[in-house]
Design a protein around this motif. Structure first.
Motif, PDB file in Angstrom:
ATOM      1  N   ASP A  24      -9.287  -2.808  -8.294  1.00 59.68           N
ATOM      2  CA  ASP A  24      -8.713  -2.582  -9.617  1.00 59.68           C
ATOM      3  C   ASP A  24      -9.798  -2.855 -10.656  1.00 59.68           C
ATOM      4  OD1 ASP A  24      -6.833  -1.860 -11.399  1.00 59.68           O
ATOM      5  OD2 ASP A  24      -5.492  -3.557 -11.101  1.00 59.68           O
ATOM      6  N   ALA A  25      -9.468  -2.679 -11.931  1.00 61.51           N
ATOM      7  CA  ALA A  25     -10.481  -2.855 -12.965  1.00 61.51           C
ATOM      8  C   ALA A  25     -11.023  -4.278 -13.007  1.00 61.51           C
ATOM      9  CB  ALA A  25      -9.899  -2.468 -14.325  1.00 61.51           C
ATOM     10  N   ASP A  26     -10.154  -5.266 -12.767  1.00 60.82           N
ATOM     11  CA  ASP A  26     -10.573  -6.656 -12.906  1.00 60.82           C
ATOM     12  C   ASP A  26     -10.339  -7.495 -11.662  1.00 60.82           C
ATOM     13  OD1 ASP A  26      -7.876  -6.576 -12.970  1.00 60.82           O
ATOM     14  OD2 ASP A  26      -7.605  -7.756 -14.798  1.00 60.82           O
ATOM     15  N   SER A  27     -10.064  -6.860 -10.526  1.00 64.09           N
ATOM     16  CA  SER A  27      -9.803  -7.633  -9.314  1.00 64.09           C
ATOM     17  C   SER A  27      -9.819  -6.730  -8.089  1.00 64.09           C
ATOM     18  CB  SER A  27      -8.449  -8.346  -9.423  1.00 64.09           C
ATOM     19  OG  SER A  27      -7.407  -7.397  -9.561  1.00 64.09           O
ATOM     20  N   ASP A  28      -9.972  -7.385  -6.931  1.00 66.33           N
ATOM     21  CA  ASP A  28      -9.714  -6.725  -5.651  1.00 66.33           C
ATOM     22  C   ASP A  28      -8.264  -6.990  -5.280  1.00 66.33           C
ATOM     23  OD1 ASP A  28     -12.330  -5.996  -5.642  1.00 66.33           O
ATOM     24  OD2 ASP A  28     -12.950  -7.312  -4.004  1.00 66.33           O
ATOM     25  N   VAL A  29      -7.560  -5.957  -4.801  1.00 64.77           N
ATOM     26  CA  VAL A  29      -6.111  -6.063  -4.614  1.00 64.77           C
ATOM     27  C   VAL A  29      -5.746  -5.826  -3.151  1.00 64.77           C
ATOM     28  CG1 VAL A  29      -3.850  -5.218  -5.332  1.00 64.77           C
ATOM     29  CG2 VAL A  29      -5.740  -5.224  -6.964  1.00 64.77           C
ATOM     30  N   LEU A  30      -4.982  -6.776  -2.603  1.00 72.12           N
ATOM     31  CA  LEU A  30      -4.339  -6.586  -1.308  1.00 72.12           C
ATOM     32  C   LEU A  30      -2.851  -6.372  -1.566  1.00 72.12           C
ATOM     33  CD1 LEU A  30      -4.050  -6.731   1.825  1.00 72.12           C
ATOM     34  CD2 LEU A  30      -3.681  -9.201   1.537  1.00 72.12           C
ATOM     35  N   ALA A  31      -2.340  -5.213  -1.220  1.00 69.97           N
ATOM     36  CA  ALA A  31      -0.903  -4.923  -1.324  1.00 69.97           C
ATOM     37  C   ALA A  31      -0.452  -4.442   0.049  1.00 69.97           C
ATOM     38  CB  ALA A  31      -0.633  -3.864  -2.392  1.00 69.97           C
ATOM     39  N   TRP A  32       0.325  -5.267   0.744  1.00 73.17           N
ATOM     40  CA  TRP A  32       0.655  -4.993   2.135  1.00 73.17           C
ATOM     41  C   TRP A  32       2.145  -5.152   2.376  1.00 73.17           C
ATOM     42  CZ3 TRP A  32      -1.431  -2.434   5.858  1.00 73.17           C
ATOM     43  CH2 TRP A  32      -0.994  -2.585   7.175  1.00 73.17           C
ATOM     44  N   THR A  33       2.725  -4.198   3.099  1.00 74.38           N
ATOM     45  CA  THR A  33       4.139  -4.246   3.459  1.00 74.38           C
ATOM     46  C   THR A  33       4.263  -4.994   4.774  1.00 74.38           C
ATOM     47  OG1 THR A  33       4.465  -2.107   2.376  1.00 74.38           O
ATOM     48  CG2 THR A  33       6.202  -2.868   3.854  1.00 74.38           C
ATOM     49  N   LEU A  34       4.901  -6.166   4.722  1.00 73.93           N
ATOM     50  CA  LEU A  34       4.949  -7.059   5.868  1.00 73.93           C
ATOM     51  C   LEU A  34       5.953  -6.617   6.922  1.00 73.93           C
ATOM     52  CD1 LEU A  34       4.945 -10.254   3.676  1.00 73.93           C
ATOM     53  CD2 LEU A  34       3.065  -9.589   5.185  1.00 73.93           C
ATOM     54  N   LEU A  35       7.072  -6.034   6.513  1.00 71.75           N
ATOM     55  CA  LEU A  35       8.140  -5.633   7.424  1.00 71.75           C
ATOM     56  C   LEU A  35       8.220  -4.111   7.505  1.00 71.75           C
ATOM     57  CD1 LEU A  35      11.019  -8.047   6.339  1.00 71.75           C
ATOM     58  CD2 LEU A  35       9.275  -8.410   8.092  1.00 71.75           C
ATOM     59  N   PRO A  36       8.771  -3.581   8.570  1.00 69.38           N
ATOM     60  CA  PRO A  36       9.001  -2.129   8.613  1.00 69.38           C
ATOM     61  C   PRO A  36       9.913  -1.702   7.463  1.00 69.38           C
ATOM     62  CG  PRO A  36       9.372  -3.137  10.776  1.00 69.38           C
ATOM     63  CD  PRO A  36       9.243  -4.259   9.797  1.00 69.38           C
ATOM     64  N   THR A  37       9.605  -0.575   6.858  1.00 68.85           N
ATOM     65  CA  THR A  37      10.459  -0.081   5.766  1.00 68.85           C
ATOM     66  C   THR A  37      11.746   0.525   6.305  1.00 68.85           C
ATOM     67  OG1 THR A  37       9.151   1.952   5.831  1.00 68.85           O
ATOM     68  CG2 THR A  37       8.583   0.345   4.148  1.00 68.85           C
ATOM     69  N   ARG A  38      11.745   0.888   7.590  1.00 67.26           N
ATOM     70  CA  ARG A  38      12.956   1.401   8.218  1.00 67.26           C
ATOM     71  C   ARG A  38      13.209   0.624   9.499  1.00 67.26           C
ATOM     72  NH1 ARG A  38      12.072   6.024  10.301  1.00 67.26           N
ATOM     73  NH2 ARG A  38       9.852   6.212   9.823  1.00 67.26           N
ATOM     74  N   HIS A  39      14.314  -0.092   9.540  1.00 61.83           N
ATOM     75  CA  HIS A  39      14.707  -0.794  10.769  1.00 61.83           C
ATOM     76  C   HIS A  39      16.224  -0.886  10.790  1.00 61.83           C
ATOM     77  CE1 HIS A  39      15.257  -4.563   8.382  1.00 61.83           C
ATOM     78  NE2 HIS A  39      14.200  -4.117   7.731  1.00 61.83           N
ATOM     79  N   GLU A  40      16.803  -0.524  11.925  1.00 55.53           N
ATOM     80  CA  GLU A  40      18.251  -0.441  12.050  1.00 55.53           C
ATOM     81  C   GLU A  40      18.892  -1.773  12.395  1.00 55.53           C
ATOM     82  OE1 GLU A  40      18.020   1.145  16.689  1.00 55.53           O
ATOM     83  OE2 GLU A  40      18.735   2.465  15.097  1.00 55.53           O
ATOM     84  N   TYR A  41      18.126  -2.819  12.430  1.00 52.99           N
ATOM     85  CA  TYR A  41      18.633  -4.141  12.796  1.00 52.99           C
ATOM     86  C   TYR A  41      18.456  -5.099  11.615  1.00 52.99           C
ATOM     87  CZ  TYR A  41      13.603  -4.476  13.566  1.00 52.99           C
ATOM     88  OH  TYR A  41      12.240  -4.398  13.411  1.00 52.99           O
TER      89      TYR A  41
ATOM     90  N   GLY B 159       1.915   0.799  -5.348  1.00 55.49           N
ATOM     91  CA  GLY B 159       2.409   0.963  -3.997  1.00 55.49           C
ATOM     92  C   GLY B 159       1.634   0.092  -3.043  1.00 55.49           C
ATOM     93  N   ALA B 160       2.138  -0.030  -1.844  1.00 58.23           N
ATOM     94  CA  ALA B 160       1.508  -0.895  -0.852  1.00 58.23           C
ATOM     95  C   ALA B 160       1.296  -0.138   0.432  1.00 58.23           C
ATOM     96  CB  ALA B 160       2.381  -2.129  -0.600  1.00 58.23           C
ATOM     97  N   ALA B 161       0.274  -0.582   1.189  1.00 57.67           N
ATOM     98  CA  ALA B 161       0.045  -0.021   2.512  1.00 57.67           C
ATOM     99  C   ALA B 161       1.000  -0.670   3.495  1.00 57.67           C
ATOM    100  CB  ALA B 161      -1.406  -0.257   2.920  1.00 57.67           C
ATOM    101  N   GLY B 162       0.976  -0.140   4.744  1.00 58.57           N
ATOM    102  CA  GLY B 162       1.827  -0.722   5.771  1.00 58.57           C
ATOM    103  C   GLY B 162       3.202  -0.110   5.762  1.00 58.57           C
ATOM    104  N   GLY B 163       4.168  -0.860   6.298  1.00 58.37           N
ATOM    105  CA  GLY B 163       5.542  -0.371   6.360  1.00 58.37           C
ATOM    106  C   GLY B 163       5.817   0.250   7.709  1.00 58.37           C
ATOM    107  N   GLY B 164       6.380   1.463   7.717  1.00 60.18           N
ATOM    108  CA  GLY B 164       6.692   2.129   8.971  1.00 60.18           C
ATOM    109  C   GLY B 164       8.111   1.862   9.414  1.00 60.18           C
ATOM    110  N   ALA B 165       8.339   1.888  10.735  1.00 61.29           N
ATOM    111  CA  ALA B 165       9.685   1.750  11.265  1.00 61.29           C
ATOM    112  C   ALA B 165       9.643   0.892  12.520  1.00 61.29           C
ATOM    113  CB  ALA B 165      10.273   3.127  11.578  1.00 61.29           C
ATOM    114  N   SER B 166      10.836   0.462  12.919  1.00 59.73           N
ATOM    115  CA  SER B 166      10.952  -0.347  14.117  1.00 59.73           C
ATOM    116  C   SER B 166      12.351  -0.203  14.666  1.00 59.73           C
ATOM    117  CB  SER B 166      10.643  -1.814  13.801  1.00 59.73           C
ATOM    118  OG  SER B 166      10.867  -2.638  14.932  1.00 59.73           O
ATOM    119  N   GLY B 167      12.499  -0.381  16.001  1.00 58.60           N
ATOM    120  CA  GLY B 167      13.818  -0.294  16.614  1.00 58.60           C
ATOM    121  C   GLY B 167      13.735  -0.551  18.097  1.00 58.60           C
ATOM    122  N   ALA B 168      14.883  -0.420  18.750  1.00 54.97           N
ATOM    123  CA  ALA B 168      14.950  -0.662  20.188  1.00 54.97           C
ATOM    124  C   ALA B 168      15.988   0.255  20.788  1.00 54.97           C
ATOM    125  CB  ALA B 168      15.302  -2.122  20.477  1.00 54.97           C
ATOM    126  N   GLY B 169      15.911   0.425  22.104  1.00 57.03           N
ATOM    127  CA  GLY B 169      16.890   1.263  22.770  1.00 57.03           C
ATOM    128  C   GLY B 169      16.832   1.083  24.275  1.00 57.03           C
TER     129      GLY B 169
END
Length: 570
Positions: free
Chosen positions: A136-153, A560-570
């Protein structure tokens, strides 16, 4: 109730039952007892992520768990290892193994295990995400999605940890969305926790470091974004100029090459001149080019004049259908050159002369582009002989189509060349070949729309269009008393050439007309011959239309943040 209605009702009932059963099938009970994400920030801006999730499975057996990782806003993902219940797993598709599926900007990690129910298992995956920390203009930025953005549980509790290298301490407090219930700061790390998380609820952590303390160089995805932002106005402007000049030029050219207006507001109750049906139909077609309608109209007119006979034969079988057989007769002395070519194509094939041909066989005959081209050229030649086509206009039309095609091919070359320029200019460079593609398509459409007709041809075409409106509109053919039989026989080939014959015949049938033209015959299932009634005429016309189906072969670091995704089981 008919069989058809019963079948429809059963189909609807089956669909409703299937839809009602889907939720029950999909609702295998399980939950996440705990989800932990450890993020280690590496010098240069990459991060090493270790995710650990403990699932509690219900009474139904489970055989796999998956975690979908997104590479959006990263310079790439690399899966390092995976384990289950603390035991490292090998790559594979069998129980006790894990596999990695690649799909564009995502990686899907799948743990396979023996059927498991009423038990808990812990799954761990470690992966490296390159180029996550952006400038960024005045800093280095870490923006990370810790949990899946889609999870059915649901997740009972989630925790996270971010460790960062020495000399890159945060310049502000960590921002967690949603907020954490507990945050702890240790030397070179920050820990946080929150309970619980509902289905599809995610968690984003944002940390800001001193400028250039983590990422000395902006990640590649951010550099692309910056280039895109800087170059978008230039390339959009150039693309807009190409569109304006190209499309505007073609449109102005088309307007300047229009024919003058011909007043045809008055009714034309009969054929305006003695032009044969094929030529009259082609005269009104796009580019004065004959389609199947004018050709079929020419066949009908030849049948009217005795050059051939058309006979409808009702086929035996469960489904009522008709076949039409065309038999050769004496060639009229006044047959036009295109009619002679048509007769030759009808009754001569690669095996030599033939006395008759069916509409089914005719479809195969005219599926040959060579034979179809020969017939169309014969019709065009007769139009030129009658001075209805203008040679200069024909050449101009062809040149414009070629120019449009060249521009279109240039756009394809531009797309290929743009790939090599992505690193320098970014995606906005694609606006140039896209603009060329649009201009090329417009050019070809413009060329195809230019009329090759002479002024005389245009005047006569407008008169024939007025007669076509008479056949298809509210005239004496569609209201009041039906027209005389001799007029129906004379006009039917033209109606066929214009594509209005079926509607016209059905209208006459509703008006009480029972007999078709005298030059059409029919044979019933018992083999009795006789003149075609109006129903047989409609069947012949329908079969003729079907036979022609084959004629001619046919941005800097944005929010916005990087990361995310989905998770599930079957």
């Amino acid at each position: 109730m008919s069989v058809r209605r019963v079948a429809i009702l059963l189909s609807v009932l089956a669909a409703v039952l299937a839809a009602a059963a889907l939720p029950a099938i999909a609702a295998k009970p399980y939950r996440a007892e705990h989800f932990h994400s450890r993020v280690v920030v590496e010098p240069g801006g990459s991060i090493l992520v270790t995710e650990t999730i403990r699932f509690v499975f219900g009474s139904e057996p489970f055989t796999y768990v998956y975690r979908e990782l997104l590479s959006r806003r990263t310079d790439g993902l690399t899966v390092i290892e995976a384990s289950m219940d603390g035991v490292p797993m090998e790559r594979g598709k069998g129980a006790g193994q894990f596999e990695i599926k690649r799909d564009d900007n995502r990686r899907r990690v799948v743990w396979h295990f023996p059927p498991t129910s009423n038990a808990a298992r812990t799954f761990t995956v470690t992966y490296r995400a390159a180029g996550v920390v952006w400038q960024d203009a005045d800093s280095d930025v870490l923006a990370w999605t810790l949990l899946p953005t889609r999870h059915e549980y649901a997740i009972a509790c989630a925790s996270g940890e971010v460790a960062y290298p020495a000399g890159s301490a945060p310049v502000a407090d960590a921002v967690l969305d949603p907020a954490a219930s507990e945050v702890r700061h240790d030397a070179q790390s920050i820990r946080f926790e929150r309970c619980p998380f509902e289905r599809n609820a995610s968690w984003v952590v944002t940390l800001r470091f001193a400028p250039r303390s983590v990422a000395a160089v902006a990640p590649r995805w951010q550099q692309r974004s910056i280039r895109n932002r800087e170059n978008t106005p230039l390339f959009l402007g150039l693309g807009g100029l190409i569109l304006l000049a190209g499309v505007g030029g073609f449109v102005m050219f088309a307007l300047n090459h229009r024919h003058g207006r011909v007043d045809t507001s008055g009714a034309v109750p009969s054929p305006p001149d003695d032009l044969p049906p094929a030529l009259a139909g082609a005269l009104m077609g796009t580019g004065a080019s004959a389609g199947w309608g004018p050709v079929l109209g020419a066949m009908m007119d030849l049948a009217r004049r005795g050059a051939l006979t058309m006979q409808s034969v009702e086929k035996a079988g469960f489904l009522k259908s008709h076949e039409v057989r065309i038999t050769a007769g004496p060639t009229p002395a006044d047959a036009a050159p295109h009619e002679r070519v048509l007769l030759d194509l009808l009754f001569n094939d690669k095996n030599g002369p033939r006395a008759s041909v069916t509409f089914s066989e005719l479809a195969r005959t005219f599926a040959s582009s060579r034979r179809w081209k020969r017939l169309r050229e014969a019709i065009s030649s007769d139009l030129r002989a009658d001075r209805l086509l203008d040679g200069d206009r024909e050449r101009t039309r062809g040149r414009v189509i070629v120019i449009g095609l060249v521009i279109l091919l240039s756009s394809i070359a531009g797309f290929i060349g743009s790939v090599a320029l992505f690193d320098r200019f970014g995606e906005p460079v694609l606006s140039l070949p896209i603009a060329l593609l649009v201009v090329g398509v417009v050019g070809m459409i413009t060329g195809a729309s230019l009329s090759p007709l002479s002024e005389e041809g245009h005047r006569r075409a407008e008169r024939w269009r007025a007669f076509k409106r008479t056949l298809g509109g509210t005239s004496e053919t569609s209201a009041g008393a039906p027209p005389p039989v001799e007029r129906v026989e004379r006009w039917l080939p033209y109606a066929v050439a214009f594509g209005t014959a079926l509607a016209w015949m059905k209208r006459l049938q509703k008006q009480g007309v029972t007999m078709g033209p005298s030059w059409l015959t029919a044979v019933n299932r018992e083999g009795a011959h006789g003149p075609a009634n109006i129903g047989a005429t409609v069947a012949i016309l329908s079969a003729g239309s079907s036979a022609g189906a084959h004629a001619g072969g046919h941005a800097g670091g944005a929010g916005g943040a990087a990361g995310g995704g989905a998770s599930g089981a079957g």
